[in-house]
Design a protein around this motif. Structure first.
Motif, PDB file in Angstrom:
ATOM      1  N   PHE A 282      37.934 -10.207  19.635  1.00 23.14           N
ATOM      2  CA  PHE A 282      38.611  -8.978  19.219  1.00 23.14           C
ATOM      3  C   PHE A 282      40.127  -9.035  19.444  1.00 23.14           C
ATOM      4  O   PHE A 282      40.827  -8.046  19.253  1.00 23.14           O
ATOM      5  CB  PHE A 282      38.017  -7.788  19.973  1.00 23.14           C
ATOM      6  CG  PHE A 282      36.567  -7.559  19.670  1.00 23.14           C
ATOM      7  CD1 PHE A 282      36.174  -6.687  18.672  1.00 23.14           C
ATOM      8  CD2 PHE A 282      35.576  -8.252  20.361  1.00 23.14           C
ATOM      9  CE1 PHE A 282      34.833  -6.497  18.361  1.00 23.14           C
ATOM     10  CE2 PHE A 282      34.234  -8.073  20.069  1.00 23.14           C
ATOM     11  CZ  PHE A 282      33.852  -7.189  19.062  1.00 23.14           C
TER      12      PHE A 282
ATOM     13  N   ALA B 225      41.734  -9.163  22.214  1.00 27.75           N
ATOM     14  CA  ALA B 225      42.032  -8.138  23.209  1.00 27.75           C
ATOM     15  C   ALA B 225      42.943  -8.623  24.333  1.00 27.75           C
ATOM     16  O   ALA B 225      43.499  -7.807  25.072  1.00 27.75           O
ATOM     17  CB  ALA B 225      40.724  -7.614  23.809  1.00 27.75           C
TER      18      ALA B 225
ATOM     19  N   VAL C  92      39.176  -2.652  20.707  1.00 34.48           N
ATOM     20  CA  VAL C  92      37.815  -2.493  20.188  1.00 34.48           C
ATOM     21  C   VAL C  92      37.658  -1.072  19.656  1.00 34.48           C
ATOM     22  O   VAL C  92      37.804  -0.095  20.401  1.00 34.48           O
ATOM     23  CB  VAL C  92      36.763  -2.761  21.280  1.00 34.48           C
ATOM     24  CG1 VAL C  92      35.359  -2.669  20.690  1.00 34.48           C
ATOM     25  CG2 VAL C  92      36.987  -4.130  21.909  1.00 34.48           C
TER      26      VAL C  92
ATOM     27  N   SER D  68      36.187   2.444  21.505  1.00 34.50           N
ATOM     28  CA  SER D  68      36.228   2.400  22.966  1.00 34.50           C
ATOM     29  C   SER D  68      36.761   3.682  23.579  1.00 34.50           C
ATOM     30  O   SER D  68      36.384   4.054  24.691  1.00 34.50           O
ATOM     31  CB  SER D  68      37.074   1.218  23.432  1.00 34.50           C
ATOM     32  OG  SER D  68      38.422   1.374  23.018  1.00 34.50           O
TER      33      SER D  68
ATOM     34  N   LEU E 186      34.111  -8.050  27.217  1.00 35.86           N
ATOM     35  CA  LEU E 186      35.257  -8.648  26.543  1.00 35.86           C
ATOM     36  C   LEU E 186      35.747  -9.879  27.303  1.00 35.86           C
ATOM     37  O   LEU E 186      36.057 -10.915  26.717  1.00 35.86           O
ATOM     38  CB  LEU E 186      36.404  -7.631  26.452  1.00 35.86           C
ATOM     39  CG  LEU E 186      36.387  -6.607  25.314  1.00 35.86           C
ATOM     40  CD1 LEU E 186      37.521  -5.606  25.509  1.00 35.86           C
ATOM     41  CD2 LEU E 186      36.515  -7.293  23.962  1.00 35.86           C
TER      42      LEU E 186
ATOM     43  N   ALA F 260      29.993 -11.156  20.624  1.00 37.13           N
ATOM     44  CA  ALA F 260      30.751 -10.048  20.029  1.00 37.13           C
ATOM     45  C   ALA F 260      29.827  -8.887  19.694  1.00 37.13           C
ATOM     46  O   ALA F 260      30.233  -7.711  19.753  1.00 37.13           O
ATOM     47  CB  ALA F 260      31.484 -10.534  18.778  1.00 37.13           C
TER      48      ALA F 260
ATOM     49  N   VAL G  88      29.537  -6.639  22.628  1.00 35.74           N
ATOM     50  CA  VAL G  88      30.729  -5.797  22.752  1.00 35.74           C
ATOM     51  C   VAL G  88      30.626  -4.617  21.794  1.00 35.74           C
ATOM     52  O   VAL G  88      30.877  -3.455  22.170  1.00 35.74           O
ATOM     53  CB  VAL G  88      32.006  -6.627  22.473  1.00 35.74           C
ATOM     54  CG1 VAL G  88      33.238  -5.723  22.467  1.00 35.74           C
ATOM     55  CG2 VAL G  88      32.157  -7.745  23.504  1.00 35.74           C
ATOM     56  N   ARG G  89      30.249  -4.894  20.558  1.00 37.09           N
ATOM     57  CA  ARG G  89      30.117  -3.810  19.562  1.00 37.09           C
ATOM     58  C   ARG G  89      29.021  -2.824  19.955  1.00 37.09           C
ATOM     59  O   ARG G  89      29.121  -1.622  19.685  1.00 37.09           O
ATOM     60  CB  ARG G  89      29.815  -4.394  18.182  1.00 37.09           C
ATOM     61  CG  ARG G  89      30.953  -5.208  17.589  1.00 37.09           C
ATOM     62  CD  ARG G  89      30.658  -5.598  16.144  1.00 37.09           C
ATOM     63  NE  ARG G  89      31.636  -6.587  15.683  1.00 37.09           N
ATOM     64  CZ  ARG G  89      31.429  -7.900  15.687  1.00 37.09           C
ATOM     65  NH1 ARG G  89      30.254  -8.394  16.102  1.00 37.09           N
ATOM     66  NH2 ARG G  89      32.363  -8.726  15.259  1.00 37.09           N
TER      67      ARG G  89
ATOM     68  N   ALA H  59      30.639  -0.437  22.277  1.00 39.46           N
ATOM     69  CA  ALA H  59      31.654   0.362  21.583  1.00 39.46           C
ATOM     70  C   ALA H  59      31.000   1.388  20.659  1.00 39.46           C
ATOM     71  O   ALA H  59      31.521   2.505  20.483  1.00 39.46           O
ATOM     72  CB  ALA H  59      32.577  -0.549  20.784  1.00 39.46           C
TER      73      ALA H  59
END
Length: 940
Positions: free
Chosen positions: A8, A10, A29, A32, A47, A57, A60-61, A64
Motif C-alpha cells: 500500500f 505506507a 489504506v 482506516s 501493514l 494485502a 490488510v484490506r 480496513a
C-alpha cells in the motif's frame, strides 16, 4: 523481522525533535480512518509485517473493510512487539525453551535457533507468601523464606537471562508484573532498529498472565495468552486470531464523592459480563474518558478477564502523556508517543463517535460503593446491601441458623475456670478489643440471632481470648495488581487508617491483615506522606511486593484460628482488593471471599465481620465510648488528591526503576549455571525436563480418531482454570504431597504448586485437584477424585489416569458452560494433556483455555446447539468413540465430528477456530509445530 512487502506504499518518515523514524502510515489504506482505535493498531501490525504468505494485502484490506455487524470469520496473524511473563507461568516457558534447545539438537538442528526473537521480560512476583504478617519484620522474613523455597527456580531464571538473547528478569521484591509493566516496561510506542533505520510502531504485547490487559489502560493493545502461545510468540510465531467484534463503551460524567475506582470496575465487570463480551475487544470512548485518571483506566483494563473480553482498551490522550511523564519515561519517548499517536489517528477525539459492533454507556456519576462475592468477581453487591446479601448466601456455606446454633454457648455461660461471664449476644462487631492498647481479656462467645452462628473460642498466641464465627473476616488484604497500582485508593486506604487510629479503633484480633503493594513506589509515597505508621497500627505491615492473597499466597491463618475454623466447620471470610475470588483460591480455610477497594478492606478489618452494615452499624467506639461509623473516618476526595499531589513525584519512579534488572545483593549472589543448554539436576523437585518432545519424529504423524475412550471427569458450569490447574498449597496426603515426601521433601518445604510449575511430575498430580472441584463421577465428593471405570473404585484423578494410560485407554472430560474461565494457567491444559485426556466436550469455552487445549494436542469439542450432557442422557460411564478427526490430515478442519457414547450418538462441533490452530493440532501441539517450523520440517 523481514521487511514488509508494503503493498500500500505506507512506509513513510516521521520526524520528532530531530530524530527520524520510519512508520507505516494508516491513512495509506482506504477505510482506516473509520476504524476503532484497537483495530487501527491491528491494521498497522499487518501493514508492517506483510510478507505475502501468512500476512497478505488481503488481510490488510479485511481490517480496513471491517464490517462491525459481522460475526468474526476472518483470520489474521498478529505479531506482538514483546512478551511479558510472571514467574509462575514464566518458569515453564523457559523450561520449555531449554528443552526445545535439546530437542532441536536431537533432530540435528541448531539449538541456538531457540531464542526469543521478540523482547521477553519476566517479573518475579508470584512467589512471595505472607507467612509472616503484622510485624515490622514481615517483609524481610517473607523475602528470606521466598529465596529459601525458590532458590532452584531463581538460579534457573538467572541462567535463562544469560543464555537467551533479549530475555530480562525483574528480581523478587520489586513489584507485580502488570504494575511494573505500566510504570516501566510499556513503551506505548515502540522503536527498534531494523536494517539501518529506526522503526516506530505501536507497543503491543502478549503475557503469560490473563491480567496483562492492565496495560490497555495506557493505550497498549495486549492480552493474556497461555504459556505455550507466549513461547511461540517469543520464537517469532504470530498469534492467530479472528478480527474481533469491538464493543464501544461510552463514558460520561465523573465519579461522585465516596465512590472509588474499585466500585467503578466492579460495576463495569457486572455490566459487561451480563452483556456478553467473550472473544470481543472492549474500547472506551466519549467525554467521560478524560475524567478517568490513568490509574483508574489501568484498573478497568486489568479486570478484562473478569468480564471475559480479550482486551479492554483506552485510546492515547493527554492523560496518557501525563502518566508517562510522572513515571519517568524519557522526554524523547514521551515526544515520540504524542507525535506518533496524533499522526496515525490514534489520539483520542472525544467529539468523534466511532463505529462499533455493539454499544454500552455508563454515567460515572451513578457509581456507588460496592463489593463482589462471595465467589465470583461479577457478583457485585452494593455496599448498602452487603449484610443482607451475605445473610442470604450464608446457608449455602454454613447450613441454616437453627442447625448451627444448637450446641453454641449462650451469651451468659460458664468459662473453663467456672466463672460466669457475660457478653452482648447480638453484636458480632464488638466481640473483642475495639480500642487501641486494649489488654488481652476473656470473652464468652455470643450467638448471633437470625442466621447460622457457631461461635468458637480461640486463644491467640498473645493470650487474647476471643472467638470466631460464621461470617468473621479472617483475612483482610490490600493486595494484587488491580488496585495497588492506583494512588487514589491506596492513599484513600492509608488516610482512612489514619482517621481510624486517631479515633481509637483497631483491627479485630482474628483478622490476618496484610499489605502487598504492586511496586516500591507505593511505600515511597506512604513514607513521604507519613502514613505508614497508621497502617501498621492496624496491622497492615508490608508483607511483600507481589500478588500474594489474590493468587492464593495468603499464607496460613494463625494456628488457633485455623484449628477453630476447621473443627467447627466455620464459613469464614476474606476481603481483598484483588480481581479473583473463586472458590478454594484464597485460602483453604476460607469459604467466602469478597473483592473490595483498599479502604473497604481496612473497614472490614475494623469491623471483623461480613455480617455488618457499614453504612449504619458502628465500626467500634472511640476512647470516649462514642460510636464511630465508616462515614466518620472516610477521607474526602480533596484530602486524597492533596496527599497525592504532595507525596508522589517523578523521582520516585526514576530511582526505583533505575537498575531494576540488577536486583539486590541476595539476587546477585545466587550461584548461576552457564552454557547454552541447561544442565538438568536429576534430584531437583522444582525444575525438571518435561516429556513433550520425547520420541518426537521430525515429521508429524497423521491425526487419528479417538476410540474406546473413558471419562476422567464430569464437570458442571463455570469450571475455572483454578479448578483445573494446580494452585495454592500442596496437601501432605495428595498425590503431589506424596511425590514430594518420597523425594525427601519435608512438609514445611512443600511450597505451592505455582512455585513448582517447572516440575511436571508435581503439576500432573495436582491437575483437577482443587479442593472445591465437584466431579459428578464421584457424587458427594469435593476435590481431585473420580471413579476408575476399570476397577469401579473411587480414587484420585491422578491415580486413575495412570491406570488408563498403562492400559492404553484414551480419556475425555465432559463439562458445562464457560469451561476454563478465569486465569490463562497453561498448566490447566498441560496437566490435562499429560493425564492422557485426548478430548474435552463442553457446552462452551472461554477463549484462552480452549486455545491452550489445542496447543497441547487436546481436541476441544462442543455439544450441538441447545444440547448438553443432561439432555443427551450422558452419565460419563459410557465408552466414547470420536470419528471424523482424520479430515484434518487433508488440510481442512471438519466443522463437526461424530461422537458415539454408549447408545447415544451426536455431532459435536469442532472448536478449532483458525487454520493456525489446525496446524498446531496436526503437529501434536504448538511447541512441536514451532520446533519443526524452525527446523524446516513442519506439516501445514
Amino acid at each position: 523481522m523481514a521487511a514488509s512487502k508494503d503493498s500500500f506504499g505506507a512506509r513513510a518518515t516521521l520526524s520528532v525533535d530531530g530524530t527520524d523514524y520510519d512508520i507505516f502510515r494508516l491513512d495509506a489504506v482506504e477505510g482506516s480512518e473509520k476504524l476503532p482505535f484497537s483495530l487501527k493498531v491491528l491494521l498497522e501490525n499487518l501493514l508492517r509485517t506483510e510478507d505475502g504468505a501468512d500476512i497478505t494485502a488481503d488481510h490488510v484490506r479485511a481490517i480496513a473493510n471491517w464490517d462491525p455487524a459481522a460475526e468474526p470469520d476472518q483470520e489474521i496473524q498478529f505479531t506482538p512487539a514483546r512478551v511479558v511473563m510472571q514467574d509462575f507461568t514464566g518458569v515453564p516457558c523457559i523450561v520449555d525453551l531449554a528443552t526445545m534447545r535439546e530437542a532441536m539438537a536431537d533432530l540435528g538442528g541448531d539449538p541456538t535457533k531457540i531464542n526469543p526473537l521478540a523482547p521477553a521480560e519476566l517479573v518475579i512476583d508470584h512467589s512471595v507468601i505472607s507467612d509472616v504478617f503484622g510485624t515490622p519484620e514481615s517483609f524481610e522474613r517473607n523475602v528470606e523464606i521466598e529465596y529459601q523455597r525458590n532458590g532452584e527456580r531463581y538460579q534457573f531464571l538467572r541462567w535463562g537471562q544469560g543464555a537467551f538473547d533479549d530475555f530480562k528478569v525483574v528480581p523478587p521484591g520489586t513489584g507485580i508484573v502488570h504494575q511494573v509493566n505500566i510504570e516501566h516496561l510499556a513503551r506505548v510506542v515502540f522503536s527498534r532498529d531494523e536494517s539501518g533505520a529506526t522503526l516506530a510502531y505501536p507497543d503491543t504485547c502478549v503475557g503469560t498472565d490473563s491480567h496483562t490487559t492492565m496495560v490497555n489502560g495506557l493505550g497498549v493493545l495486549g492480552w493474556g495468552v497461555g504459556g505455550i502461545e507466549a513461547e511461540a510468540a517469543m520464537l517469532g510465531q504470530p498469534v492467530s486470531m479472528l478480527i474481533p467484534r469491538v464493543v464501544g463503551f461510552k463514558l460520561t460524567g465523573q465519579l461522585p464523592d465516596g465512590a472509588t475506582a474499585t466500585d467503578l470496575v466492579l460495576t463495569i465487570t457486572e455490566m459487561l459480563r451480563k452483556h456478553g463480551v467473550v472473544g470481543k475487544f472492549v474500547e472506551f470512548y466519549g467525554a467521560g474518558v478524560s475524567a478517568v485518571p490513568l490509574a483508574n483506566r489501568a484498573t478497568i483494563g486489568n479486570m478484562s478477564p473478569e468480564f471475559g473480553s480479550t482486551a479492554a482498551i483506552f485510546p492515547i490522550d493527554g492523560e496518557t502523556i501525563r502518566y508517562l511523564q510522572l513515571t519517568g519515561r524519557s522526554d524523547a519517548q514521551v515526544a515520540l508517543v504524542e507525535a506518533y499517536a496524533k499522526t496515525q489517528g490514534l489520539w483520542h477525539d472525544e467529539t468523534r463517535e466511532p463505529v462499533f459492533s455493539e454499544y454500552l454507556e455508563l454515567d460515572l456519576a451513578t457509581i456507588v460503593p460496592s463489593i463482589a462475592g462471595p465467589k465470583r468477581p461479577q457478583d457485585r453487591v452494593q455496599l448498602s446491601d452487603a449484610k443482607a446479601a451475605f445473610r442470604e448466601v450464608l446457608p449455602t456455606y454454613a447450613g441454616s441458623a437453627d442447625d448451627s446454633v444448637d450446641d453454641a454457648p449462650t451469651a451468659a455461660s460458664v468459662s473453663d475456670e467456672g466463672v460466669e461471664e457475660t457478653f452482648p449476644a447480638s453484636d458480632p462487631v464488638s466481640a473483642s478489643n475495639g480500642n487501641v492498647g486494649a489488654e488481652p481479656h476473656t470473652v464468652v462467645p455470643a450467638r448471633v440471632p437470625d442466621r447460622a452462628s457457631k461461635p468458637t473460642k480461640v486463644v491467640l498466641e498473645d493470650g487474647t481470648e476471643t472467638y470466631v464465627d460464621h461470617g468473621h473476616v479472617t483475612i483482610a488484604s490490600i493486595t494484587s495488581c488491580t488496585n495497588t497500582s492506583n494512588p487514589s485508593v491506596m492513599i484513600g486506604a492509608a488516610l482512612l487508617a489514619k482517621n481510624a487510629v486517631e479515633r481509637g479503633l483497631t483491627s479485630k484480633p482474628w483478622v490476618k491483615t496484610t499489605l502487598a503493594p504492586g511496586s516500591k513506589v507505593v511505600m515511597d509515597y506512604y513514607e513521604k506522606a507519613q502514613l505508614t505508621p497508621y497502617l501498621e497500627k492496624l496491622g497492615f505491615y508490608l508483607v511483600g511486593y507481589g500478588c500474594v492473597t489474590c493468587i492464593g499466597n495468603s499464607g496460613p491463618l494463625p494456628p488457633a484460628i485455623s484449628e477453630a475454623v476447621n473443627e467447627a466447620d466455620l464459613a469464614v471470610v476474606s476481603v481483598l482488593s484483588g480481581n479473583r475470588n473463586f472458590e478454594g483460591r484464597i485460602n483453604p480455610d476460607v469459604k467466602m471471599n469478597y473483592l473490595a477497594s483498599p479502604p473497604l478492606v481496612i473497614a472490614y478489618a475494623l469491623a471483623g465481620s461480613m455480617d455488618v452494615d457499614l453504612n449504619n452499624d458502628p465500626l467500634g467506639q472511640d476512647q470516649d465510648g462514642v460510636d464511630v461509623f465508616l462515614r466518620d473516618i472516610w477521607p474526602s476526595p480533596i484530602d486524597v488528591q492533596r496527599t497525592i499531589d504532595e507525596s508522589i513525584t517523578k523521582e520516585m519512579f526514576v530511582d526505583d526503576y533505575a537498575d531494576v534488572f540488577a536486583g539486590d545483593e541476595q539476587w546477585r549472589s545466587l550461584p548461576t549455571p552457564e552454557g547454552k543448554t541447561f544442565d538438568w539436576d536429576a534430584e531437583s523437585t522444582y525444575v525438571r525436563k518435561p516429556p513433550y518432545f520425547d520420541g518426537m519424529p521430525a515429521e508429524p504423524s497423521p491425526v487419528e480418531d479417538i476410540t474406546g475412550a473413558r471419562t476422567l471427569a464430569v464437570l458442571g458450569d463455570s469450571v475455572t482454570t483454578d479448578h483445573i490447574s494446580p494452585a495454592g498449597s500442596i496437601k501432605a496426603d495428595s498425590p503431589a504431597g506424596k511425590y514430594l515426601s518420597e523425594h525427601g521433601i519435608e512438609r514445611r518445604d512443600f511450597n505451592s504448586y505455582g512455585s513448582r510449575r517447572g516440575n511436571h511430575e508435581v503439576m500432573i498430580r495436582g491437575t483437577f485437584a482443587n479442593i472445591r472441584l465437584r466431579n459428578q463421577l464421584a457424587p458427594g465428593t469435593e476435590g481431585g477424585v473420580t471413579k476408575n471405570h476399570l476397577t469401579g473404585e473411587t480414587t484420585t484423578i491422578y491415580d486413575a489416569s495412570r491406570g488408563y494410560i498403562d492400559a492404553g485407554i484414551p480419556l475425555v472430560v465432559l463439562a458445562g458452560k464457560e469451561y476454563g474461565s478465569g486465569s490463562s494457567r497453561d498448566w490447566a491444559a498441560k496437566g490435562t494433556a499429560l493425564l492422557g485426556v485426548k478430548a474435552v466436550i463442553a457446552e462452551s469455552y472461554e477463549r484462552i483455555h480452549r486455545s491452550n487445549l489445542i496447543g497441547m494436542g487436546v481436541l476441544p469439542l462442543q455439544y450441538p446447539e441447545g444440547q448438553n450432557r443432561e439432555s443427551l442422557g450422558l452419565t460419563g460411564d459410557e465408552e466414547f468413540t470420536i470419528t471424523g478427526i482424520t479430515a484434518l490430515n487433508d488440510g481442512s478442519t471438519p466443522r463437526t465430528v461424530k461422537v458415539q457414547a454408549g447408545d447415544v450418538e451426536f455431532d459435536a462441533r469442532v472448536r478449532i477456530d483458525t487454520p493456525g490452530e489446525a496446524n498446531y493440532y496436526r503437529n501434536g501441539g504448538i511447541m512441536q509445530y514451532v520446533l519443526r517450523s524452525l527446523r524446516g520440517s513442519v506439516s501445514a
